[in-house]
Design an enzyme around this catalytic site. Structure first.
Site, PDB file in Angstrom:
ATOM      1  N   LYS A   1       0.826  -1.283   0.081  1.00 51.27           N
ATOM      2  CA  LYS A   1       0.134  -0.028  -0.051  1.00 51.27           C
ATOM      3  C   LYS A   1       0.970   1.163   0.165  1.00 51.27           C
ATOM      4  O   LYS A   1       0.621   2.303  -0.692  1.00 51.27           O
ATOM      5  CB  LYS A   1      -0.911   0.058   1.384  1.00 51.27           C
ATOM      6  CG  LYS A   1      -2.010  -1.036   0.977  1.00 51.27           C
ATOM      7  CD  LYS A   1      -2.916  -1.068   2.240  1.00 51.27           C
ATOM      8  CE  LYS A   1      -4.079  -2.203   2.114  1.00 51.27           C
ATOM      9  NZ  LYS A   1      -5.053  -2.035   3.512  1.00 51.27           N
TER      10      LYS A   1
ATOM     11  N   ALA B   1      -0.726   0.697   6.162  1.00 53.77           N
ATOM     12  CA  ALA B   1      -0.785  -0.251   7.100  1.00 53.77           C
ATOM     13  C   ALA B   1      -1.903  -1.263   6.889  1.00 53.77           C
ATOM     14  O   ALA B   1      -2.748  -1.091   5.727  1.00 53.77           O
ATOM     15  CB  ALA B   1      -1.327   0.701   8.383  1.00 53.77           C
ATOM     16  N   ASP B   2      -1.822  -2.331   7.414  1.00 51.16           N
ATOM     17  CA  ASP B   2      -2.831  -3.440   7.072  1.00 51.16           C
ATOM     18  C   ASP B   2      -2.907  -4.256   8.489  1.00 51.16           C
ATOM     19  O   ASP B   2      -1.933  -4.340   9.108  1.00 51.16           O
ATOM     20  CB  ASP B   2      -2.646  -4.268   5.907  1.00 51.16           C
ATOM     21  CG  ASP B   2      -3.762  -4.791   5.120  1.00 51.16           C
ATOM     22  OD1 ASP B   2      -4.327  -4.316   4.109  1.00 51.16           O
ATOM     23  OD2 ASP B   2      -4.424  -5.790   5.999  1.00 51.16           O
ATOM     24  N   GLN B   3      -4.002  -5.004   8.518  1.00 55.61           N
ATOM     25  CA  GLN B   3      -4.205  -5.856   9.470  1.00 55.61           C
ATOM     26  C   GLN B   3      -5.009  -7.187   9.178  1.00 55.61           C
ATOM     27  O   GLN B   3      -5.788  -7.307   8.389  1.00 55.61           O
ATOM     28  CB  GLN B   3      -4.857  -5.156  10.686  1.00 55.61           C
ATOM     29  CG  GLN B   3      -6.372  -5.033  10.737  1.00 55.61           C
ATOM     30  CD  GLN B   3      -6.635  -4.233  11.725  1.00 55.61           C
ATOM     31  OE1 GLN B   3      -8.014  -3.894  11.897  1.00 55.61           O
ATOM     32  NE2 GLN B   3      -6.157  -4.250  13.074  1.00 55.61           N
TER      33      GLN B   3
ATOM     34  N   GLY C   1       0.510  -4.493  10.469  1.00 60.74           N
ATOM     35  CA  GLY C   1       1.754  -4.180   9.899  1.00 60.74           C
ATOM     36  C   GLY C   1       1.586  -2.553   9.337  1.00 60.74           C
ATOM     37  O   GLY C   1       0.760  -2.192   8.851  1.00 60.74           O
TER      38      GLY C   1
END
Length: 193
Positions: free
Chosen positions: A52, A68-70, A105
């Site tokens: 991203k 960010a990602d989760q 992250g």
């Protein structure tokens, strides 16, 4: 003033960033969120956060970009965003009355090839609820666009029996890690505007 872009249009992530009081803007990365099945949850969220950030950075080469990602992990399985209400029901049915982990992250990319990353984990335990209560929660549609099919910043907090870790991580942006990355990159805080 540094140009900082949050590579997300998530309202929860924006609310957390707003709390810092530093100037930033948002931009939707529009990336494929599929990851290789052999990756651990930690590896997958770091890959997605970097993907991203990279896409937005390519469009804004002089900017600093935070991606960010989760993902939710339960019983060794990774849960992503549910496709529909039935998938959300299935995910929540797996989580209710159990403990699961949320991995988030973050990746900060800046000029001169600057890249720093972090991954945070929180552990949550949900109450066991009756099927009619689950259906009432699903009616609220908080499951849309959320891995694990819930939002702890909304009504989903009533599912939460226990939380170990950073609540902001559960909301989608681990602010302790974000502040650390921004400070390491030399971002100033508490400046007058």
């Amino acid at each position: 003033m540094r140009d900082l872009i949050l590579a997300s249009t998530s309202s929860a992530r924006r609310a957390l960033m707003d709390g810092l009081g530093i100037p930033y803007r948002t931009e939707a990365p529009g990336v494929d969120e599929a990851v290789a099945s052999h990756l651990s949850a930690e590896e997958a969220v770091l890959e997605l956060a970097a993907r991203k950030a990279r896409v937005v950075k390519d469009r804004n080469p002089g900017a600093w970009v935070l991606g960010a990602d989760q993902l939710v992990e339960v019983g060794g399985d990774i849960l992503t965003k549910p496709a529909d209400r039935d998938a959300a029901r299935g995910q929540l049915s797996r989580l209710l009355g159990r403990t699961h982990d949320i991995h988030t992250g973050v990746c900060l990319m800046g000029p001169g090839g600057h890249i720093t990353e972090a991954v945070e984990r929180a552990r949550l335990t949900f109450y066991r609820v009756e099927p009619d209560e689950l259906e009432r929660y699903l009616d609220l549609e908080e499951w849309r666009g959320c891995c694990g099919s819930y939002r702890v910043e909304g009504a989903g907090q009533a599912l939460l029996a226990r939380l170990e870790g950073d609540r902001s991580n559960v909301q989608g942006l681990p602010m302790v890690a974000v502040v650390r990355l921004l400070r390491q990159a030399g971002f100033p805080f508490f400046e007058r505007r």
